[in-house]
Design an enzyme around this catalytic site. Structure first.
Site, PDB file in Angstrom:
ATOM      1  CE  LYS A  80       9.088 -23.373 -39.742  1.00 25.21           C
ATOM      2  NZ  LYS A  80      10.506 -23.127 -39.737  1.00 25.21           N
ATOM      3  CG  ASP A 121      12.018 -24.480 -36.902  1.00 26.67           C
ATOM      4  OD1 ASP A 121      11.885 -23.687 -37.845  1.00 26.67           O
ATOM      5  OD2 ASP A 121      11.340 -25.514 -36.778  1.00 26.67           O
TER       6      ASP A 121
END
Length: 148
Positions: A80, A121
């Site tokens: 990310k 996450d």
């Protein structure tokens, strides 16, 4: 690579840093901004240092930064852009595919990791297991996943 599949994936209760075999390369997920301020990433940052070395590699989402420490690789799987985001499944899968390529190129056969993608996450553990197995199927690798 031989067609006989010797890929082995095992999940083990234990401490990644004290229980994984000393020769194993390590992998964990981070953001492109290299913040690593929480969770196991913070431990990796303190234990292996090398933040400047990682920054100089200038890796993006879907790529792998790495350090070499004590004769093994420490892989930083970038899933990310920013530390506060959650990775998309597509970016998680893309980054794991890149990890496989790097392991094959660097002749890494033994890899230990935490439960990547599942902590901060929030990816489902079963999904993470399935992606790891699908990605590394056909390799000559052993992957150990540790959880406390």
């Amino acid at each position: 690579m031989e067609s006989s599949n010797t890929f082995k994936f095992t999940e083990i209760q234990g401490d990644l840093f004290t229980d994984s075999p000393p020769g194993d390369s390590l992998a964990h997920c981070i953001s492109e901004d290299l913040r690593m301020g929480k969770g196991i990433a913070d431990i990796f940052k303190k234990k292996f240092q090398g933040l400047q070395e990682l920054k100089e590699q200038n890796k993006k989402v879907g790529q792998i930064a790495y350090l070499e420490r004590d004769g093994r690789y420490i892989f930083y799987v970038i899933t990310k852009e920013k530390y506060f985001q959650k990775p998309s499944k597509a970016n998680f899968e893309r980054a794991l595919n890149e990890l496989r390529v790097m392991c094959e190129e660097m002749d890494v056969r033994n890899l230990s990791m935490p439960r990547i993608g599942t902590g901060l996450d929030k990816l489902p553990l079963e999904y993470v297991h399935d992606v790891i197995k699908a990605t590394f199927q056909g390799t000559n690798m052993r992957i150990l996943m540790y959880y406390l």
